[in-house]
Design an enzyme around this catalytic site. Sequence first.
Site, PDB file in Angstrom:
ATOM      1  N   THR A   1       0.822  -1.215   0.000  1.00 36.57           N
ATOM      2  CA  THR A   1       0.000   0.000   0.000  1.00 36.57           C
ATOM      3  C   THR A   1       0.855   1.263   0.000  1.00 36.57           C
ATOM      4  OG1 THR A   1      -1.709  -1.182   1.194  1.00 36.57           O
ATOM      5  CG2 THR A   1      -1.794   1.213   1.314  1.00 36.57           C
TER       6      THR A   1
ATOM      7  N   GLY B   1       2.647  -2.766   8.206  1.00 40.84           N
ATOM      8  CA  GLY B   1       2.822  -3.317   9.548  1.00 40.84           C
ATOM      9  C   GLY B   1       4.227  -3.837   9.768  1.00 40.84           C
TER      10      GLY B   1
ATOM     11  N   GLU C   1      -7.821  -6.286   3.235  1.00 42.91           N
ATOM     12  CA  GLU C   1      -8.059  -7.501   2.423  1.00 42.91           C
ATOM     13  C   GLU C   1      -9.316  -7.350   1.570  1.00 42.91           C
ATOM     14  OE1 GLU C   1      -5.883  -9.786   2.032  1.00 42.91           O
ATOM     15  OE2 GLU C   1      -4.597  -8.983   3.610  1.00 42.91           O
TER      16      GLU C   1
END
Lengths: 688, 688
Positions: free
Chosen positions: A149, A188, A432
């Site tokens: 992302t 993350g 997701e």
Amino acid sequence: MLFPTHLKPAEPNTATSLENERRKATFSPNEMETFVFGKKKLETREKLLKMMRAEPEIFGMENFYHLSRVEKLDHCFKQELRLVQLLREGTITKEDIMAFSGSFGPQGPYDLTRGMFIPTLEKQGTEEQKEVFLKPALDYRIIGCYAQTEMGHGSNIRSLETTATFIEETDEFEINSPTLTSTKWWIGSLGISSTHACVIAQLIVKGKNYGIFPFVVPIRSTVDHKPFPGVTVGDIGPKFGFNTMDNGFLSLDRVRIPRFNLLQRYITVSRNGAVTRPKNIDPRVTYGTMVEVRAHIASNMGEKLAKAVTVATRYTAVRRQFGEAGKPETPVLDYGIVQYRLIPLLAKAYAMLGMSVEFFEQYIKCTAAIASGDFSLLKEMHAVSCGLKRWSSETAVYGVDTCRHLCGGHGFSQFSGLNEFFTDIYPNIIWEGDNYVLAQQTTKYLVKAANGVSKGEEVEKNDTTNVMRQFANNGASNKGAYSWNNLSSKQVANNNSVLLDILAYRFVCMVNNMTERIHVKGESFEDLLVTSQQVCTAHSEYIVCLYFSRFINRLPSNSPLRPVLDLLFAVSALSFLTRNTGELYSLPESGQITSQLVTDLESEYLEKIKLLRPQAVPLVDAFGISDEQLNSSLGRYDGKVYEDYMQRALNEPLNRDGTGDEIRKRFFEKYIGPTLHGGKGGAGVSKL
Amino acid sequence: MLFPTHLKPAEPNTATSLENERRKATFSPNEMETFVFGKKKLETREKLLKMMRAEPEIFGMENFYHLSRVEKLDHCFKQELRLVQLLREGTITKEDIMAFSGSFGPQGPYDLTRGMFIPTLEKQGTEEQKEVFLKPALDYRIIGCYAQTEMGHGSNIRSLETTATFIEETDEFEINSPTLTSTKWWIGSLGISSTHACVIAQLIVKGKNYGIFPFVVPIRSTVDHKPFPGVTVGDIGPKFGFNTMDNGFLSLDRVRIPRFNLLQRYITVSRNGAVTRPKNIDPRVTYGTMVEVRAHIASNMGEKLAKAVTVATRYTAVRRQFGEAGKPETPVLDYGIVQYRLIPLLAKAYAMLGMSVEFFEQYIKCTAAIASGDFSLLKEMHAVSCGLKRWSSETAVYGVDTCRHLCGGHGFSQFSGLNEFFTDIYPNIIWEGDNYVLAQQTTKYLVKAANGVSKGEEVEKNDTTNVMRQFANNGASNKGAYSWNNLSSKQVANNNSVLLDILAYRFVCMVNNMTERIHVKGESFEDLLVTSQQVCTAHSEYIVCLYFSRFINRLPSNSPLRPVLDLLFAVSALSFLTRNTGELYSLPESGQITSQLVTDLESEYLEKIKLLRPQAVPLVDAFGISDEQLNSSLGRYDGKVYEDYMQRALNEPLNRDGTGDEIRKRFFEKYIGPTLHGGKGGAGVSKL
């Protein structure tokens, strides 16, 4: 700070009330727990609990709600290190760590090295690359993340701006972030932890763009953890939840990596820049990975909803408010409006857990078929997975919200255990695949399948197309053709297989209607976006009940667990059917879902909810969620709600002897004192 | 930490996109702002903004999202002191401070001394008591709170456990907390700030319990702020939101106060223990106070929803994702499913703000009538206020949630401005009457009124009973008797007065149906609890549209603001009607709300939403909410979303030069380093 120790809660006290609830059980909660979760999962649970209880200084969570973000991260890093040590000692396994994270402790900062970096290396790396990257990653000698992302691109990953340009002279790729918006964002385990990033970038060789591929980029030294030249990396700051994760940003200023670092399972670039793709790879296999991830989300959401329902059920069973004069007040769970909001969530938590087990089996069946070259199950499986991820995340997130509201004011306290937990699971409706985007994918498949079936084309056989065919073949004008015809509403409500038929019929009619609007009346999919969401929901609700009924059917017909499971099924199904009765009213008249039947089903639904009420506490006990996992004053197994609540409040940093006194003194001297004494009439105050 | 300064956002950039949106306006946002908020409110806004901008070291909020709870409290205490100083200097007024708190800054810790302690003294104190307590409170020489809720009792205040026993020997009351559950809990401004508490306790005189009354209890010394003997007081700990408020707990161990401290407007206890109540007080006046509080909540909720809609509209207008090949990506606000979720919230924010103005006028009219002894408006006003508090808090809280979801992943960042804000407003669905309890109160009134009307009894005239009569008189079998009969669905959707009629008709039929079930068929209210919620919603939606239409009708018929306001009305009304079409389908056939009409209205609804799309950005500009109030990267007026977002991330404590380096170094040395180098193969790592 001390609290007067002679004070006890009012009678009848909460602990006794909860004990009394447990006496109502018509089944064994232990047996139920084993049936729902399976022996293996329960063994893991026990092992992890033992581990936590052995080292409270590492794993204890009592003070967690008081910590600042940096303190929370400190707690989680400490935990991560200990888990790695226990892994290295052989005390726990990789799988134990996966089971621990998020379920027993908060999501730890190494979670994405485990959850995304390693799986990507496993799936997209060559054997040689696995040796170099995967092996140390598995041993935590490097820590990685999955950097896909960007600030400006989430859903539309084809338009990612980061580039990886092949530099033939030096046999390297140059990874570059050309704009501010190309900065990798939300990644993350990147903000503080990672030494490596698996960067998704546009592969450019000799001026030609081949689309996006993964590149392993070293970003911080393993020696001193300082970022390498050209790398700007940091934490993206505080979030609604998930603050024990170091979501990070990454900007790469023409950073060079060896050609070797392009993960080469699906593409290779040769020394002289020839780009080739292996021939034996079907691009559709990537769908399999998505299905797996979504199956995990669905199952995880079941556990999360179960947790919130446990708290709300135990607390509403012991919280008393109003009631008849002269008697103890009534537990709020005895009020119809409380039952109406809570019991269906209890039923849905069971449905979610049960259907997840079947969902995984379907996935495994589908994967096995794919391995033997048969892709016929994949499309429906993918459509189902989009729908179930959407349904389960939506149901769980807003179910947790309802549970908080059901706990009244105390639900709003962090000590309810429902709040950080709510914010932590919230992103499941977005990541997701955003739920709204996913619904469109499911419905596109459904409309295509329905169109095929209606035209008598050869359409693959699966759970979805089977009922499409069933209701296409049933003569619409044929009175009594449906299983619910000629039954009383009570008979309908008491027959789970008939309820399942109605759910199937509703979704088939809805999708047929949409298909007709598109393929006959020529309306566009874009104009039917709202309908598209509704059709997806109706389909998911049918699949949930179908899978849940299969799960129940694993039990022998005389199992003592069946009656209560059947009731849970009926409440789920009726909740789906009565959610928006407009959907039932608009079904074809030939189906004979009369407006009387609709109204009666609404009443039957309320009746079933009442029937479940006495089993509510035993049913949440059967989820087997420990007090450590709940971390909630309201949801304690022993029902000592108010004692625990007070203890936690006394431990609030502002109240603590010493440090708390200091803070309050400072506030008084700097602000409150000058407020009280700064006015004109200050002198006259102290006598009040 | 520095970020490469040469990097710009991708083109077309967000600032230019937002400018382009503004060119589409068909009306003047400034004129709209003045119409919706009124000149006076806008002047206050400007004054407060000027105040904030003059002292950024006091009022600046840029770093707020990074603060720990103690730091946030520090910030707010500092702000409170400054506000008190400005008040004492005469620079700002009491009203300015009320307008500031919660709208410009976060809710400050003195908010309950202003919002509850002072009003209680004003309403329930005698002149002498006002002199002693109110005067210093108004000047902040004492700080107070309103201590009603207990750990074990929220809704059912009649069962509060705290006692106030008259001790004739010493002419005192002894205030006592007999149990753990009787501990006062949730009390705002109590945890750290208050010197006094207005304690609600059971008044016991000579062994007789007279019910609950308010007592002023000094709890902390104004000199050194230490709690008095017998007083255990502290902060209740961290909450989901509202953490700048020091909600507190209070246990009183036989604390004595002078008899004088019982607030004596509604009751007096004489020197020898004679209890009397003044004769000229009608107990129904307390309903007036509740109506006022709920009117404030409704209006406040309008501003909160407007704030979230501003962020989501501006951001979805500039966030691009997917689109046609070769062209810039499409702003997500151009997608139907985004419009469908956002535009109705924009419309409802306008409806909420508009109807609140009318609601206050109704309240004032009702209060004036009461003052002259006419209580005929009070019952409906109270029922309406329960419903509107419920509708507006529910719509705003979940509207803010939808806005967050609409912002995609970035909505989850604190820098979206939507999260702390969401958690801060969340309790509005619980406090001042839990929404589910309130619905029952409204519906009880409605059923009673409907029963009266149906029996031809004399029922007071008001907005609710007027339409009950209207539809009772209209012959049900009389074809064409209703305004929507003989109109095409397009004509219906284009006629706001007809839409209002359908909303009225729907609610009247629903309440009549419920009334029949209770008064004819003999079902109990308890069995109809779900129906009861639905009836309340249908009534509130009618009232919202009725009040909103009256608000719009203040404009001259040729006002250039009317077309867009009419469109906002239509979208609100259609959103209510299509929310759960089952309600329309189940209306009596004689009304001729055919299933074709229902389907057509759903299509018309989508059309109207599309028509509003180009006005979305100008319409949120017209809310006039400053960047300081939004405190949001995504919602900035100038559209410089990503620049601001990056700047805020760089300012994350973990990233800061110096202090951030220290934290990361500590994490590395204690945890990450030992993770990387603790394994067996540590030596081979550094070359990666």
